[in-house]
Write a protein that holds these residues in place. Sequence first.
Motif, PDB file in Angstrom:
ATOM      1  N   VAL A  26       1.806   4.481  -3.068  1.00 51.84           N
ATOM      2  CA  VAL A  26       2.489   3.707  -4.131  1.00 51.84           C
ATOM      3  C   VAL A  26       3.937   4.165  -4.469  1.00 51.84           C
ATOM      4  O   VAL A  26       4.959   3.603  -4.519  1.00 51.84           O
ATOM      5  CB  VAL A  26       1.509   3.496  -5.467  1.00 51.84           C
ATOM      6  N   ILE A  48       6.759  -8.976  -6.825  1.00 54.32           N
ATOM      7  CA  ILE A  48       5.869  -7.985  -6.773  1.00 54.32           C
ATOM      8  C   ILE A  48       4.540  -7.928  -7.873  1.00 54.32           C
ATOM      9  O   ILE A  48       3.576  -7.461  -7.405  1.00 54.32           O
ATOM     10  CB  ILE A  48       6.609  -6.590  -6.895  1.00 54.32           C
ATOM     11  N   CYS A  51       1.730 -10.327  -7.180  1.00 52.27           N
ATOM     12  CA  CYS A  51       1.125  -9.931  -5.954  1.00 52.27           C
ATOM     13  C   CYS A  51       0.157  -8.887  -6.364  1.00 52.27           C
ATOM     14  O   CYS A  51      -1.260  -9.050  -6.145  1.00 52.27           O
ATOM     15  CB  CYS A  51       2.030  -9.656  -4.806  1.00 52.27           C
ATOM     16  N   VAL A  52       0.583  -7.894  -7.146  1.00 51.37           N
ATOM     17  CA  VAL A  52      -0.273  -6.713  -7.388  1.00 51.37           C
ATOM     18  C   VAL A  52      -1.192  -7.065  -8.370  1.00 51.37           C
ATOM     19  O   VAL A  52      -2.457  -6.759  -8.198  1.00 51.37           O
ATOM     20  CB  VAL A  52       0.529  -5.550  -8.092  1.00 51.37           C
ATOM     21  N   CYS A  55      -4.131  -9.121  -6.654  1.00 52.60           N
ATOM     22  CA  CYS A  55      -4.759  -8.523  -5.780  1.00 52.60           C
ATOM     23  C   CYS A  55      -5.815  -7.518  -6.590  1.00 52.60           C
ATOM     24  O   CYS A  55      -6.998  -7.678  -6.141  1.00 52.60           O
ATOM     25  CB  CYS A  55      -3.903  -7.687  -4.824  1.00 52.60           C
ATOM     26  N   VAL A  56      -5.484  -6.982  -7.589  1.00 53.15           N
ATOM     27  CA  VAL A  56      -6.351  -6.288  -8.429  1.00 53.15           C
ATOM     28  C   VAL A  56      -7.388  -7.175  -9.202  1.00 53.15           C
ATOM     29  O   VAL A  56      -8.499  -6.776  -9.062  1.00 53.15           O
ATOM     30  CB  VAL A  56      -5.477  -5.340  -9.688  1.00 53.15           C
ATOM     31  N   VAL A  78      -3.517  -2.319  -5.183  1.00 55.20           N
ATOM     32  CA  VAL A  78      -2.585  -2.058  -5.608  1.00 55.20           C
ATOM     33  C   VAL A  78      -1.593  -2.078  -4.541  1.00 55.20           C
ATOM     34  O   VAL A  78      -0.235  -2.642  -4.616  1.00 55.20           O
ATOM     35  CB  VAL A  78      -2.255  -0.951  -6.650  1.00 55.20           C
ATOM     36  N   THR A  80      -2.086  -2.929  -1.416  1.00 55.09           N
ATOM     37  CA  THR A  80      -2.049  -4.192  -0.736  1.00 55.09           C
ATOM     38  C   THR A  80      -1.124  -5.224  -1.206  1.00 55.09           C
ATOM     39  O   THR A  80      -0.374  -5.837  -0.726  1.00 55.09           O
ATOM     40  CB  THR A  80      -3.281  -4.820  -0.631  1.00 55.09           C
ATOM     41  N   GLY A  81      -1.282  -5.265  -2.755  1.00 56.32           N
ATOM     42  CA  GLY A  81      -0.219  -6.159  -3.559  1.00 56.32           C
ATOM     43  C   GLY A  81       1.135  -6.028  -3.266  1.00 56.32           C
ATOM     44  O   GLY A  81       1.941  -6.896  -2.891  1.00 56.32           O
ATOM     45  N   MET A  82       1.525  -4.759  -3.228  1.00 56.98           N
ATOM     46  CA  MET A  82       2.980  -4.336  -2.892  1.00 56.98           C
ATOM     47  C   MET A  82       3.239  -4.463  -1.757  1.00 56.98           C
ATOM     48  O   MET A  82       4.641  -5.072  -1.466  1.00 56.98           O
ATOM     49  CB  MET A  82       3.010  -2.759  -3.401  1.00 56.98           C
ATOM     50  N   SER A 101      -2.378 -13.201  -1.848  1.00 51.99           N
ATOM     51  CA  SER A 101      -2.938 -11.920  -2.498  1.00 51.99           C
ATOM     52  C   SER A 101      -4.604 -12.316  -2.434  1.00 51.99           C
ATOM     53  O   SER A 101      -5.376 -11.280  -2.029  1.00 51.99           O
ATOM     54  CB  SER A 101      -2.387 -11.975  -3.821  1.00 51.99           C
TER      55      SER A 101
END
Length: 307
Positions: A26, A48, A51-52, A55-56, A78, A80-82, A101
């Motif tokens: 990260v 960003i 997506c984060v 994903c979480v 996190v 993966t989302g980034m 996501s």
Amino acid sequence: MRKLISSVSPHVNSPLTTQKIMLDVVLALVPAGIAATIIFGWRALLVIGVCVAVCVFSEWGFEKICKKENTISDLSAVVTGMLLAYNLPVSIPLWQAALGSVIAIVVVKQLFGGIGQNFANPAITARIIMMTAFSGTMTTWVFPDAISTATPLAMISKGNLDGLPSYLQMFLGYRGGCLGETCTLALLLGGVYLLVKRVISWHTPVAFIGTVAVMSLVCGKDVLYQLMAGGLMIGALFMATDYSSTPPTKWGKVIFGIGCGLITVLIRFWGNFPEGVSFSILIMNILTPYITKLTRSKPFGAGGGKR
């Protein structure tokens, strides 16, 4: 007399945890996120964030429904989302970013057993699915001044060399492209951080980038453009080094990197797509078990005689 307690391997303790490794990733991705926000504006930060967050939430929700142990604290969602956000154009509709996501976490990661059991990089796979489903919005590139434009690789493939950005613009990220792939400087800073912290080894990135450089030189292409354009740097440093979907052995990493480089060049120079990094990593992810089996060292005396 105290009882002798035995257990299965591994027996070596390490201070490293998944959470610590992911936190380092990260931190290594932060420079590219800052560069994207400076270059493309505040909407980059919004993409960003979406997506984060999705994903979480997807990881938490799936594990809650399936009554599995909650793993959002390991920060892998996190990351993966980034990575997914960094592989999207700034103009992507937010609902498409959110859907991608969910695909990355639920379909590619959790349905295969969660972290460490997914056969492919979730962000890469989700991006390819999105390119197939939303080809229009996924290939609408916005220049930093909000003018729609083609990426440098697309311009090169069409022979439009007059409008190419300078080497300095490519290095600093002032060009069209996905959020996290444009600023080579930011990606290199993150990559060096991961190497210094020993989160990744040099084998795959050097083999990947080196193969593209050599093949570009052999084919008479502009080497610097081929290295800085597209998703080569973010792919080689952050996605081709994924622990669960790439070989664990040193020679396996080298073979993986060379394979990624060759497939990238084949698609870039002779394929229908101007870019091939995502496809190359996914294809090599599929081949990872075979590469690992080929390069794994055998225990002393194993297989030495007939039974």
